[in-house]
Design a protein around this motif. Structure first.
Motif, short mmCIF file in Angstrom:
data_model
loop_
_atom_site.label_atom_id
_atom_site.label_comp_id
_atom_site.label_asym_id
_atom_site.label_seq_id
_atom_site.Cartn_x
_atom_site.Cartn_y
_atom_site.Cartn_z
N UNK A 157 -34.56 65.31 9.87
CA UNK A 157 -35.63 66.64 10.26
C UNK A 157 -36.75 66.53 8.67
N UNK A 158 -37.69 66.59 9.27
CA UNK A 158 -38.78 65.83 8.54
C UNK A 158 -38.64 67.69 7.05
N UNK A 159 -39.40 67.91 5.99
CA UNK A 159 -39.74 68.18 5.38
C UNK A 159 -40.94 69.61 7.01
N UNK A 160 -40.89 69.03 7.32
CA UNK A 160 -42.44 69.45 8.23
C UNK A 160 -41.97 70.73 9.18
N UNK A 161 -40.90 69.81 9.54
CA UNK A 161 -39.94 70.54 10.73
C UNK A 161 -38.80 71.07 9.99
N UNK A 162 -38.76 72.03 9.07
CA UNK A 162 -37.66 73.01 7.78
C UNK A 162 -38.62 73.63 8.32
N UNK A 163 -39.94 74.21 7.52
CA UNK A 163 -40.78 75.68 8.53
C UNK A 163 -41.72 75.66 8.79
N UNK A 164 -41.91 77.07 9.30
CA UNK A 164 -42.92 76.96 9.53
C UNK A 164 -44.14 76.64 8.91
N UNK A 165 -45.49 76.30 9.78
CA UNK A 165 -47.14 76.41 9.48
C UNK A 165 -47.34 77.01 7.74
N UNK A 166 -47.96 76.36 7.32
CA UNK A 166 -48.29 77.75 6.04
C UNK A 166 -49.34 78.28 7.08
N UNK A 189 -42.61 74.77 15.52
CA UNK A 189 -41.91 75.52 15.07
C UNK A 189 -40.29 74.64 14.64
N UNK A 190 -40.20 75.45 13.57
CA UNK A 190 -38.88 74.64 13.08
C UNK A 190 -37.31 75.21 14.12
N UNK A 191 -36.83 73.55 14.26
CA UNK A 191 -35.43 73.89 15.22
C UNK A 191 -35.00 74.71 14.34
N UNK A 192 -33.36 75.75 15.36
CA UNK A 192 -32.88 76.72 15.24
C UNK A 192 -31.04 75.44 14.35
N UNK A 195 -35.15 81.11 5.55
CA UNK A 195 -36.28 80.41 4.48
C UNK A 195 -37.90 79.44 5.25
N UNK A 196 -37.36 79.78 6.38
CA UNK A 196 -38.44 78.52 7.03
C UNK A 196 -39.51 79.59 7.06
N UNK A 197 -39.49 80.61 7.18
CA UNK A 197 -40.76 81.53 7.23
C UNK A 197 -41.08 82.03 5.70
N UNK A 198 -40.28 82.76 4.67
CA UNK A 198 -40.36 82.88 3.66
C UNK A 198 -40.79 82.15 2.63
N UNK A 199 -40.48 80.99 3.04
CA UNK A 199 -41.03 80.14 1.97
C UNK A 199 -41.93 78.88 2.22
N UNK A 200 -42.24 78.12 1.45
CA UNK A 200 -43.29 76.95 1.92
C UNK A 200 -42.20 75.69 2.01
N UNK A 201 -42.46 74.33 1.61
CA UNK A 201 -41.80 73.28 1.83
C UNK A 201 -40.87 72.78 0.72
N UNK A 202 -39.70 72.90 -0.10
CA UNK A 202 -38.40 72.65 -0.79
C UNK A 202 -39.33 71.60 -1.74
#
Length: 179
Positions: free
Chosen positions: A1-10, A71-74, A172-179
């Motif tokens: 999964x790409x970094x974009x798919x791990x988190x909600x958009x800014x 949205x990131x997958x569950x 963390x997908x909603x709490x923070x951005x890309x790792x």
């Protein structure tokens, strides 16, 4: 999964964290308005109306962001029934966040009450003045508020479960951005 798919958009994260305290404040203000007939009632009401319209505007933008951003997958190991409930609860949240201010606006319109926002800005009535409609909408506003509160508590509980117990990246997908 790409970094974009791990988190909600800014934009989604910004709107979420902007709206969360507004919705919590709105719930407490609503309870305060019902619980008190003191001089605070008018102050709370003066905050409640523009805050409700602000939430209506923000949820409209948020809905557009939701439709235009993935949205990131569950987690795959999350049971399907829980995934379905998670998705359903988000759509219930959107419906309630749209319905609450619209029902409140309609209720005040039906009651013949002015909808003063700030300065010279007033909202026009959106339904005809009708005492029976006002009573129905007031009851509906209360029921919807209770549903919103229950949905909020379930959402908060699920967020804490994912963040503190499962530690599966959902929080963390909603709490923070890309790792």
């Amino acid at each position: 999964m790409s970094a974009d798919q791990k988190h909600f958009s800014p934009p989604a994260r910004l709107l979420h964290w902007l709206m969360a305290p507004l919705v919590v404040a709105m719930l407490f203000i609503g309870v305060g308005m019902v619980a008190t007939l003191s001089s605070w009632h008018q102050t709370l009401l003066a905050i409640h109306k523009p805050l409700g319209i602000a939430i209506l505007g923000l949820v409209s933008v948020r809905f557009i962001v939701r439709l235009t951003h993935r949205t990131p997958p569950l987690p795959n190991d999350m049971p399907r029934w829980q995934q379905h409930i998670a998705h359903l609860s988000h759509w219930v949240f959107y419906a309630l966040l749209f319905a609450m201010p619209l029902v409140g606006w309609s209720m005040l319109s039906a009651g013949g009450f002015p909808i003063h926002l700030f300065g010279p800005v007033n909202l026009p009535p959106i339904v005809p003045q009708d005492v029976q409609l006002y009573a129905l909408l007031r009851s509906a506003h209360t029921v919807l508020a209770l549903l919103l509160f229950a949905t909020f508590l379930a959402h908060l509980g699920a967020a804490l479960f994912h963040g503190l117990i499962r530690r599966d990246g959902v929080f963390s997908s909603m709490a923070k951005g890309r790792d």
